[in-house]
Design an enzyme around this catalytic site. Sequence first.
Site, mmCIF file in Angstrom:
data_model
loop_
_atom_site.group_PDB
_atom_site.id
_atom_site.type_symbol
_atom_site.label_atom_id
_atom_site.label_comp_id
_atom_site.label_asym_id
_atom_site.label_seq_id
_atom_site.Cartn_x
_atom_site.Cartn_y
_atom_site.Cartn_z
ATOM 1 N N SER A 1 58.892 76.053 67.154
ATOM 2 C CA SER A 1 59.024 76.946 66.358
ATOM 3 C C SER A 1 59.500 78.283 67.271
ATOM 4 C CB SER A 1 58.305 77.407 65.238
ATOM 5 O OG SER A 1 58.842 78.253 64.189
ATOM 6 N N ASN A 2 59.284 79.501 66.751
ATOM 7 C CA ASN A 2 59.361 80.751 67.604
ATOM 8 C C ASN A 2 58.596 81.862 66.927
ATOM 9 O OD1 ASN A 2 61.333 82.482 65.847
ATOM 10 N ND2 ASN A 2 62.615 80.717 66.258
ATOM 11 N N HIS A 3 58.693 83.133 67.370
ATOM 12 C CA HIS A 3 57.902 84.093 67.344
ATOM 13 C C HIS A 3 58.355 85.114 65.943
ATOM 14 C CE1 HIS A 3 54.320 83.375 69.817
ATOM 15 N NE2 HIS A 3 55.387 83.552 70.880
ATOM 16 N N SER A 4 59.605 84.618 65.330
ATOM 17 C CA SER A 4 60.186 85.323 64.313
ATOM 18 C C SER A 4 59.113 85.730 63.133
ATOM 19 C CB SER A 4 61.436 84.906 63.814
ATOM 20 O OG SER A 4 61.742 85.577 62.649
ATOM 21 N N ALA B 1 66.089 83.730 62.862
ATOM 22 C CA ALA B 1 65.963 83.129 64.288
ATOM 23 C C ALA B 1 65.902 81.489 64.283
ATOM 24 C CB ALA B 1 64.595 83.486 64.763
#
Length: 219
Positions: A29-32, A96
Site C-alpha cells: 500500500s502507500n502513505h495516503s 493514491a
Amino acid sequence: FAPKLLTGHKLLLTAGPTREAIDPVRYISNHSSGKMGFALAKAAAEMGAEVTLVAGPVNLATPHGVKRIDVESAEQMLEAVMAQVDEHNIFIGCAAVADYRIATVATDKIKKSAEQMQLALVRNPDILATVAQHKPKLFTVGFAAETQDVEKYARGKLEKKQLDMIAANDVSIQGLGFNADDNALVVFDKESCQHLPATNKLTLARQLLTLIEQKLTAQ
Ligand code: C5P
C-alpha cells in the site's frame, strides 16, 4: 462559507490508498491518508453537490450527506467507480491508487524459507484515464503528487490522460501533502495555471471546487 455553487452537480470521487493483497495476511500500500479526498467530499456536499465517495482503507469519518463506498484494491475501486459513473457529471481522482498489484495472490500465508524472494507485479488499471475516456463525458480532474518537475509532469498527465484539470502538489515539501493537514496546489487546465497557496485541506478543497465550477460554467 457555503454558497451553494454546486447545486445540481453530481460529484464522484476517489480517496485514500489502495491495498493490494500478497497473501491472506499481507499487502502492499502507500502513505495516503485520504484527507484531501474527504475534504473535497465534505466541501462539495456543503456547496450543494450530490457526492459519492469511493474510499480505500482510511481512518476517517464519512462527511455529512456524502454517500460512501468502501473498497480495498485498485480493481475493486475501478469496479465501484464504473458502476457509479453514469450517475455523475464530475469525477475527481484523488486516490493514491497502487500502480501495481501482485500477479498471483497466494491463497495461504507465504512461509519464510529462502534468504531472498521475488514478488511478480502487474500494472493496475488507470481509473482516472478510464473515466476520462468514458462517454458521456464527465468533467475529469486528476491529482499529481510529485517530488520534482511538478509542472512538467502535471501537464504531461493532463494531456496523456485527457483530463479537464489537474491539481499538482509537491510532496517533497515538509508538512504539506501526504498525511498532512495542509497542502498547496498548482491547478492546470489546457489554457491556464492557478496557484493555491498552502492552507488547510478543507479551504483548499473549496478553492479547487470553485475553480471546477467556474470552468464548467465557462464550457
Ligand atoms: O499517473 P499518476 O499515478 O501519477 O496519476 C495520478 C492521478 O491518477 C491521480 O488523480 C490518481 O487518483 C489517478 N490514478 C488512477 N488510477 C491509477 C493511477 C492513478 O485513477 N491506477
